[in-house]
Design a protein around this motif. Sequence first.
Motif, PDB file in Angstrom:
ATOM      1  N   TYR A  22       0.720  -0.926  -0.147  1.00 29.11           N
ATOM      2  CA  TYR A  22      -0.363  -0.468  -0.202  1.00 29.11           C
ATOM      3  C   TYR A  22       0.977   1.329   0.463  1.00 29.11           C
ATOM      4  N   LEU A  23       2.198   1.184   1.189  1.00 29.24           N
ATOM      5  CA  LEU A  23       2.728   2.605   0.550  1.00 29.24           C
ATOM      6  C   LEU A  23       3.796   2.342  -0.467  1.00 29.24           C
ATOM      7  N   ARG A  24       3.534   1.844  -1.072  1.00 20.82           N
ATOM      8  CA  ARG A  24       4.064   2.043  -2.656  1.00 20.82           C
ATOM      9  C   ARG A  24       3.087   1.938  -3.926  1.00 20.82           C
ATOM     10  N   LEU A  25       1.657   1.228  -3.548  1.00 22.19           N
ATOM     11  CA  LEU A  25       0.986   2.135  -4.701  1.00 22.19           C
ATOM     12  C   LEU A  25       1.199   3.805  -4.143  1.00 22.19           C
ATOM     13  N   PHE A  26       1.229   3.823  -2.868  1.00 24.81           N
ATOM     14  CA  PHE A  26       1.004   5.208  -2.956  1.00 24.81           C
ATOM     15  C   PHE A  26       1.809   6.301  -2.884  1.00 24.81           C
ATOM     16  N   ILE A  27       3.409   5.746  -3.078  1.00 25.49           N
ATOM     17  CA  ILE A  27       4.376   6.637  -3.209  1.00 25.49           C
ATOM     18  C   ILE A  27       4.067   6.601  -5.017  1.00 25.49           C
ATOM     19  N   GLY A  28       4.380   5.526  -5.764  1.00 19.00           N
ATOM     20  CA  GLY A  28       4.172   5.064  -7.248  1.00 19.00           C
ATOM     21  C   GLY A  28       3.008   6.205  -7.973  1.00 19.00           C
ATOM     22  N   PHE A  29       1.737   6.982  -6.840  1.00 16.82           N
ATOM     23  CA  PHE A  29       0.621   7.401  -7.641  1.00 16.82           C
ATOM     24  C   PHE A  29       1.320   8.829  -6.956  1.00 16.82           C
ATOM     25  N   ILE A  30       2.181   9.098  -5.764  1.00 16.73           N
ATOM     26  CA  ILE A  30       3.184  10.384  -5.338  1.00 16.73           C
ATOM     27  C   ILE A  30       3.923  10.578  -6.767  1.00 16.73           C
ATOM     28  N   LEU A  31       4.659   9.749  -7.252  1.00 14.04           N
ATOM     29  CA  LEU A  31       5.372   9.823  -8.201  1.00 14.04           C
ATOM     30  C   LEU A  31       5.463  10.574  -9.423  1.00 14.04           C
ATOM     31  N   SER A  32       4.207   9.725 -10.079  1.00 11.84           N
ATOM     32  CA  SER A  32       3.572   9.913 -11.053  1.00 11.84           C
ATOM     33  C   SER A  32       3.697  11.426 -11.897  1.00 11.84           C
ATOM     34  N   ILE A  33       2.588  11.928 -10.593  1.00 16.67           N
ATOM     35  CA  ILE A  33       1.821  12.937 -11.342  1.00 16.67           C
ATOM     36  C   ILE A  33       3.160  14.507 -11.291  1.00 16.67           C
ATOM     37  N   PRO A  34       4.635  14.997 -10.141  1.00 14.65           N
ATOM     38  CA  PRO A  34       5.950  15.398 -11.142  1.00 14.65           C
ATOM     39  C   PRO A  34       6.036  14.122 -11.955  1.00 14.65           C
ATOM     40  N   THR A  35       6.508  13.310 -12.527  1.00 14.20           N
ATOM     41  CA  THR A  35       7.659  12.936 -13.867  1.00 14.20           C
ATOM     42  C   THR A  35       6.329  12.979 -14.945  1.00 14.20           C
ATOM     43  N   ILE A  36       5.523  12.938 -14.873  1.00  9.62           N
ATOM     44  CA  ILE A  36       4.877  13.184 -15.812  1.00  9.62           C
ATOM     45  C   ILE A  36       4.903  14.710 -16.951  1.00  9.62           C
ATOM     46  N   LEU A  37       4.483  15.708 -15.758  1.00 11.51           N
ATOM     47  CA  LEU A  37       4.570  17.083 -15.990  1.00 11.51           C
ATOM     48  C   LEU A  37       5.861  17.541 -16.642  1.00 11.51           C
ATOM     49  N   ILE A  38       6.660  16.936 -15.697  1.00 11.95           N
ATOM     50  CA  ILE A  38       8.261  17.788 -16.208  1.00 11.95           C
ATOM     51  C   ILE A  38       9.115  16.566 -18.004  1.00 11.95           C
ATOM     52  N   SER A  39       8.303  15.426 -17.347  1.00 13.09           N
ATOM     53  CA  SER A  39       8.778  15.458 -18.937  1.00 13.09           C
ATOM     54  C   SER A  39       8.285  15.728 -20.334  1.00 13.09           C
ATOM     55  N   TYR A  40       6.611  16.179 -20.039  1.00 14.89           N
ATOM     56  CA  TYR A  40       5.980  16.665 -20.945  1.00 14.89           C
ATOM     57  C   TYR A  40       6.352  17.959 -21.052  1.00 14.89           C
ATOM     58  N   THR A  41       6.713  19.496 -19.818  1.00 10.05           N
ATOM     59  CA  THR A  41       7.362  19.908 -20.328  1.00 10.05           C
ATOM     60  C   THR A  41       9.321  19.764 -21.198  1.00 10.05           C
ATOM     61  N   ILE A  42       9.739  19.160 -21.046  1.00  9.97           N
ATOM     62  CA  ILE A  42      10.501  18.490 -21.192  1.00  9.97           C
ATOM     63  C   ILE A  42      10.174  18.685 -23.262  1.00  9.97           C
ATOM     64  N   LEU A  43       9.872  17.723 -23.089  1.00  3.42           N
ATOM     65  CA  LEU A  43       8.726  17.438 -24.397  1.00  3.42           C
ATOM     66  C   LEU A  43       8.452  19.011 -25.254  1.00  3.42           C
ATOM     67  N   GLY A  44       7.546  19.687 -25.084  1.00  2.00           N
ATOM     68  CA  GLY A  44       7.104  21.198 -24.858  1.00  2.00           C
ATOM     69  C   GLY A  44       7.926  21.573 -25.532  1.00  2.00           C
ATOM     70  N   LYS A  45       9.124  21.665 -24.420  1.00  2.00           N
ATOM     71  CA  LYS A  45      10.369  22.758 -25.138  1.00  2.00           C
ATOM     72  C   LYS A  45      10.682  22.255 -26.183  1.00  2.00           C
ATOM     73  N   PHE A  46      11.356  20.915 -26.075  1.00  2.00           N
ATOM     74  CA  PHE A  46      11.796  20.368 -27.860  1.00  2.00           C
ATOM     75  C   PHE A  46      11.173  20.437 -28.679  1.00  2.00           C
ATOM     76  N   PHE A  47       9.879  20.803 -28.920  1.00  2.00           N
ATOM     77  CA  PHE A  47       9.225  20.639 -29.397  1.00  2.00           C
ATOM     78  C   PHE A  47       9.277  22.596 -30.551  1.00  2.00           C
ATOM     79  N   GLU A  48       9.422  23.018 -29.261  1.00  2.00           N
ATOM     80  CA  GLU A  48       9.145  24.387 -29.289  1.00  2.00           C
ATOM     81  C   GLU A  48      11.015  25.258 -29.755  1.00  2.00           C
ATOM     82  N   LYS A  49      12.078  23.757 -29.888  1.00  2.00           N
ATOM     83  CA  LYS A  49      13.254  24.404 -30.329  1.00  2.00           C
ATOM     84  C   LYS A  49      13.688  24.163 -31.274  1.00  2.00           C
TER      85      LYS A  49
END
Length: 149
Positions: free
Chosen positions: A109-136
């Motif tokens: 249960y703790l692993r699932l909770f940590i995985g859920f919490i980690l998924s949100i910033p990881t996805i936001l950071i990776s899509y921001t990097i991808l958006g900057k790539f397309f902008e460049k």
Amino acid sequence: MLEFLFTVLIVYLVYYLFMVKKYDYSLKDKKEKVTNKKDDILLRGRKSKKIKDNSTSKIPAEIELLIIKYRLDMEKINYRGLLKLVGLVCSIDIAIIVTIVTWIDANIYLRLFIGFILSIPTILISYTILGKFFEKKGLIRDDNERNRK
């Protein structure tokens, strides 16, 4: 390290089989002839999800997020290539989260909770990097140029 690469490979393969393989090599090949400018939504990056074809296929949510938030110019981008790139980014995100969660010695249960919490910033950071790539690369719509023409 081996688990990370194996996770990336499996997740990308599943994404490829279920998402990328559905579409033709470009979005323009998949679309029917559209006569109404209001219906020509994907090439402008608006909020509608429908692709104008005979099936009921829709744009994946992650692609729609990139089109709307980063104002991607779909006339310059190969849609199938965009799907492959987003699939690779998503598979790397999932592999990072799985690798971090497996290093934690705790109950499930703790692993699932940590995985859920980690998924949100990881996805936001990776899509921001991808958006900057397309902008460049210059694949972003410039609304000022369209208004002048």
